[in-house]
Scaffold this active site. Sequence first.
Site, PDB file in Angstrom:
ATOM      1  N   LEU A   1      21.377  35.384  36.445  1.00  0.00           N
ATOM      2  CA  LEU A   1      19.812  34.946  36.363  1.00  0.00           C
ATOM      3  C   LEU A   1      19.368  35.820  35.488  1.00  0.00           C
ATOM      4  O   LEU A   1      18.186  35.463  35.026  1.00  0.00           O
ATOM      5  CB  LEU A   1      19.139  35.495  37.905  1.00  0.00           C
ATOM      6  CG  LEU A   1      18.125  34.743  38.392  1.00  0.00           C
ATOM      7  CD1 LEU A   1      18.271  33.233  38.125  1.00  0.00           C
ATOM      8  CD2 LEU A   1      17.892  35.303  39.796  1.00  0.00           C
ATOM      9  N   GLU A   2      19.925  36.888  34.920  1.00  0.00           N
ATOM     10  CA  GLU A   2      19.399  37.806  33.910  1.00  0.00           C
ATOM     11  C   GLU A   2      20.289  38.381  33.436  1.00  0.00           C
ATOM     12  O   GLU A   2      21.289  39.126  33.718  1.00  0.00           O
ATOM     13  CB  GLU A   2      18.168  38.815  34.366  1.00  0.00           C
ATOM     14  CG  GLU A   2      17.378  38.369  35.106  1.00  0.00           C
ATOM     15  CD  GLU A   2      16.183  39.299  35.877  1.00  0.00           C
ATOM     16  OE1 GLU A   2      16.402  40.599  35.347  1.00  0.00           O
ATOM     17  OE2 GLU A   2      15.348  39.191  36.784  1.00  0.00           O
ATOM     18  N   ASN A   3      20.309  38.506  31.900  1.00  0.00           N
ATOM     19  CA  ASN A   3      21.245  39.189  31.031  1.00  0.00           C
ATOM     20  C   ASN A   3      20.432  39.337  29.666  1.00  0.00           C
ATOM     21  O   ASN A   3      20.091  38.405  29.057  1.00  0.00           O
ATOM     22  CB  ASN A   3      22.515  38.615  30.656  1.00  0.00           C
ATOM     23  CG  ASN A   3      23.492  39.479  29.834  1.00  0.00           C
ATOM     24  OD1 ASN A   3      24.069  39.006  28.969  1.00  0.00           O
ATOM     25  ND2 ASN A   3      23.792  40.801  30.100  1.00  0.00           N
TER      26      ASN A   3
END
Length: 453
Positions: free
Chosen positions: A356-358
Amino acid sequence: MIHLEKGFPKNFKWGSSTNAQQFEGGFNEGGKGPSISDTRVESESLKDASFNDFKMASDHFHRFKEDIRYYNELGLKIYRFTMSWSRIFPNGNDNYPNKAGLEFYDHILMELEKYNIEPVVTLYAYDLPLNLLKKYNGWMSRKVITDYSNYVSTVATYFKGRVKYWVPFNEQNFLLLDSKYIAGYQARNQTELFKMQHNFNLSYAKALEIIHKVDPGTQVGGNIGNTCIYPKSCDPNDVEKSDEAMKRIGYGPADVDFRGQYSPYYLNSFKGVNFNEIIQKDDLDLIKSVKPDFMSLTYYMSSVVGKDDNTENMSVVKFPNPYCKSTDWGWTIDPYGFKHFIEEFYHRYQLPILILENGLGAYDELKNGNINDDYRIKYLTEHILRMKEAIADGVNIIGYLTWSAIDLYSTREGFEKRYGFIYVDKNDDLKRIKKKSFYWYKKVIKTNGVELL
């Protein structure tokens, strides 16, 4: 015949993410009520004095059509945004939803649909309606479960058939490290901390139940913030301390989200808590009913823990590693940690993963109308390559979403810390400017991860 995956699957979902409280703005427009994110920074010291709160952020509220056109140009296949609870229910517990708030997200979905960009919607990301904090201390009270469930039911019904992936909470496990920021209330002891976490868990279980019932064709999954913690040395005492930290803030919350259970080692980490005073009849049955369709993970860095380190606050995920470089904000850059994190969680829970986030937060410098963010390209390239290795090892990864699509207001560092592929010029009416990484990621998406360098 055995088939070993050598690259990214044909229908791999390349995308990016944003978050309402950091990106949306329009804090007092369209009938929106105040949230804890609109007020929390009044007492905090931030480097960026000209953007001392989240009230304007990147002004996506007024510019969403322009922003989504950029997403289309970039080639995004999937996009995660969060809905603001207080934009739907200004007081958090109103008798009827705010029509203008529903219409705002309806218009966002229409724009995404126009460009065939698949939406992922997170329903809570550190922005509790302020009224609920004032009325009953928010997540400290079981009343919040009813109010949150009504919010979930409302949006799931209103947007039925239009959202493929729902994520009830953003980085739910970080409540244990920073309850003031996540929930608006500072837990005074372990009993209060567990009480809030339990109310989060019950609300999560209710959200899965509601969304699956309202819209059986959609998918719902929990979200765990990055918890890749190494021991500081091979001293068994260091290993034990790092294991305890992982159980407390990683596997313990994940066991609830992905297995529907309170593991004894997780409960044992809450010292001195009388669980029988908090856990009511049928609570455990509700938690056991949890059947997520996927798990979503966020990753930025790994951390190193030793026997003498304090693991009770956010520093536990930020302890430096002498063998790794770090960002301008001291966050360890560790691409292997990404692979390790992904594989550990997949082997443990055997659920498809949505990253979902990086991303990389950095000081981006605008020179002659250009931003040459080669450091961001390097960071993302190295992490994508490690993700590719995880897929080759058999990990089922649905898609990869960077943080963030466009520059937004970082949680504690304001606009100085930038993550996006598109620069937001706060000195020129928040003008959008494509960075070098924009063109790089566009190529990555177009070639399905073949052309990374």
